[in-house]
Enzyme design. Structure first.
Site, PDB file in Angstrom:
ATOM      1  N   THR A 143      20.128  28.401  60.136  1.00 38.41           N
ATOM      2  CA  THR A 143      19.796  27.055  59.674  1.00 38.41           C
ATOM      3  C   THR A 143      20.035  26.069  60.816  1.00 38.41           C
ATOM      4  O   THR A 143      20.465  26.442  61.901  1.00 38.41           O
ATOM      5  CB  THR A 143      20.657  26.618  58.466  1.00 38.41           C
ATOM      6  OG1 THR A 143      21.993  26.347  58.914  1.00 38.41           O
ATOM      7  CG2 THR A 143      20.681  27.702  57.388  1.00 38.41           C
ATOM      8  N   ARG A 144      19.806  24.787  60.529  1.00 39.16           N
ATOM      9  CA  ARG A 144      20.031  23.729  61.519  1.00 39.16           C
ATOM     10  C   ARG A 144      21.424  23.123  61.382  1.00 39.16           C
ATOM     11  O   ARG A 144      21.731  22.090  61.988  1.00 39.16           O
ATOM     12  CB  ARG A 144      18.956  22.645  61.386  1.00 39.16           C
ATOM     13  CG  ARG A 144      18.753  21.807  62.655  1.00 39.16           C
ATOM     14  CD  ARG A 144      17.542  20.894  62.551  1.00 39.16           C
ATOM     15  NE  ARG A 144      17.639  19.954  61.456  1.00 39.16           N
ATOM     16  CZ  ARG A 144      18.223  18.758  61.534  1.00 39.16           C
ATOM     17  NH1 ARG A 144      18.768  18.361  62.671  1.00 39.16           N
ATOM     18  NH2 ARG A 144      18.252  17.962  60.497  1.00 39.16           N
ATOM     19  N   LYS A 145      22.283  23.754  60.616  1.00 39.60           N
ATOM     20  CA  LYS A 145      23.660  23.268  60.458  1.00 39.60           C
ATOM     21  C   LYS A 145      24.497  23.729  61.656  1.00 39.60           C
ATOM     22  O   LYS A 145      25.482  24.454  61.518  1.00 39.60           O
ATOM     23  CB  LYS A 145      24.254  23.772  59.148  1.00 39.60           C
ATOM     24  CG  LYS A 145      23.540  23.229  57.915  1.00 39.60           C
ATOM     25  CD  LYS A 145      24.125  23.813  56.636  1.00 39.60           C
ATOM     26  CE  LYS A 145      23.393  23.297  55.407  1.00 39.60           C
ATOM     27  NZ  LYS A 145      23.910  23.885  54.150  1.00 39.60           N
ATOM     28  N   THR A 146      24.072  23.293  62.820  1.00 34.85           N
ATOM     29  CA  THR A 146      24.704  23.717  64.072  1.00 34.85           C
ATOM     30  C   THR A 146      25.642  22.619  64.584  1.00 34.85           C
ATOM     31  O   THR A 146      25.644  21.499  64.095  1.00 34.85           O
ATOM     32  CB  THR A 146      23.642  24.021  65.131  1.00 34.85           C
ATOM     33  OG1 THR A 146      22.716  22.924  65.190  1.00 34.85           O
ATOM     34  CG2 THR A 146      22.874  25.285  64.786  1.00 34.85           C
ATOM     35  N   HIS A 281      26.486  31.311  61.294  1.00 33.92           N
ATOM     36  CA  HIS A 281      27.012  30.467  62.367  1.00 33.92           C
ATOM     37  C   HIS A 281      28.096  29.491  61.930  1.00 33.92           C
ATOM     38  O   HIS A 281      28.916  29.095  62.749  1.00 33.92           O
ATOM     39  CB  HIS A 281      25.881  29.708  63.069  1.00 33.92           C
ATOM     40  CG  HIS A 281      25.009  28.897  62.171  1.00 33.92           C
ATOM     41  ND1 HIS A 281      25.192  27.558  61.962  1.00 33.92           N
ATOM     42  CD2 HIS A 281      23.928  29.245  61.430  1.00 33.92           C
ATOM     43  CE1 HIS A 281      24.265  27.105  61.130  1.00 33.92           C
ATOM     44  NE2 HIS A 281      23.484  28.103  60.798  1.00 33.92           N
TER      45      HIS A 281
END
Length: 299
Positions: A143-146, A281
């Site tokens: 996902t873009r939850k970086t 992640h």
């Protein structure tokens, strides 16, 4: 005479021109003024072993970042494990040679990069392998939850681990979530506005909460319908009905929200094209590495 086959592409070929200055900034952050420890050890040339430790089989990921740290400090790195390969601890993964103070100057930055990147790759591979063991042949995605400022390393780790990194940023795909839809008035309106500016090159992923919303998104031209936080029998039955009702219409079904190794089996239905999860992640266990300077051999 047949032409020689080109070498297998290397993961570091993916990296943009901007990645090396990132390493420079991280080294600057770690030593903003004086290097007191480096003053103690001086200019002697030493050899250090990078050891992969921990308690589990791990995937090596992040070697270009590790190497660049030390190259910027005038050191040389020799790898004994290939990027993307697995290793069992304790493993002599690489050898680094250079001035002792430079080895110590880059040690923590390089180890932190490698530990997190390898942790993400290891978790990504484990979830993908588990899904395949259940017979799932669809896409496993992150996902873009970086972490802000660290996205490149985290997305790279997903790729090395064998999964899809999903969109990298707000510019790489159009994703319409609940707040976009509520602000626009409806799913149809939001999709219409997005298509007007996004053109034909960008895929359109729309988050929905119900089967009726999924129908509206498909009718309005969504490329991907994300069934957010649907689980168990509801998820499978809704996905199946959508595929049957919209046969001939080109779209993908994505499942997202609370996907873990523990509940993966109930999500791997054939009607689900994409499983996207932040479990690969966020709060991932880092891989334990250490850098040990070797005592010089006596003459």
């Amino acid at each position: 005479m047949s032409p020689t086959a080109p070498p297998e592409p290397s993961y570091d070929h993916l990296l943009p021109p901007s990645w090396k200055p990132l390493i420079t900034s991280w080294l600057q952050e770690d030593t903003p003024s004086f290097d007191y420890g480096g003053y103690v050890v001086g200019e002697a040339h030493r050899e250090a072993w990078l050891l992969g430790k921990g308690k589990e089989v791990a995937v090596l990921a992040g070697s270009p970042f590790f190497t660049e740290v030390f190259e910027q400090l005038g050191c040389q790195v020799e790898w004994h494990v290939k990027e993307g390969d697995t290793f069992e601890p304790v493993k002599h993964v690489a050898t680094v040679r250079g001035k002792a103070r430079h080895l110590l100057l880059g040690e923590r930055v390089a180890l932190n990069l490698l530990a997190r990147c390898s942790g993400i790759a290891t978790k990504s591979k484990r979830i993908k392998d588990l899904a395949r063991s259940f017979g799932y042949q669809g896409i496993i995605a992150g996902t873009r939850k970086t972490t802000p400022g660290f996205r490149l390393v985290e997305k790279y780790g997903m790729l090395v681990g064998g999964i899809d990194p999903h969109r990298h940023d707000l510019s790489s795909m159009i994703m319409l979530k609940d707040n976009h839809i509520w602000s626009s008035g409806s799913i149809t309106s939001a999709i219409s506005h997005a298509r007007r500016v996004g053109g034909f090159t960008l895929l359109l992923d729309v988050e929905v909460r119900t089967e009726a919303e999924a129908d509206e998104a498909i009718a309005a031209g969504a490329d991907i319908v994300m069934l957010d936080n649907m689980e168990g029998d509801e998820l499978v039955s809704v996905a199946r009905r959508l595929k049957e009702r919209w046969v001939g219409k080109k779209f993908l079904i994505e499942s997202s929200g609370n996907i873990t190794e523990g509940n993966l089996k109930e999500r791997v239905a054939g009607e689900i094209d994409i499983l996207s999860t932040s479990a690969v992640h966020q709060s991932v266990q880092h891989i334990d590495f250490s850098l040990k300077i070797q005592m010089p051999k006596s003459e």
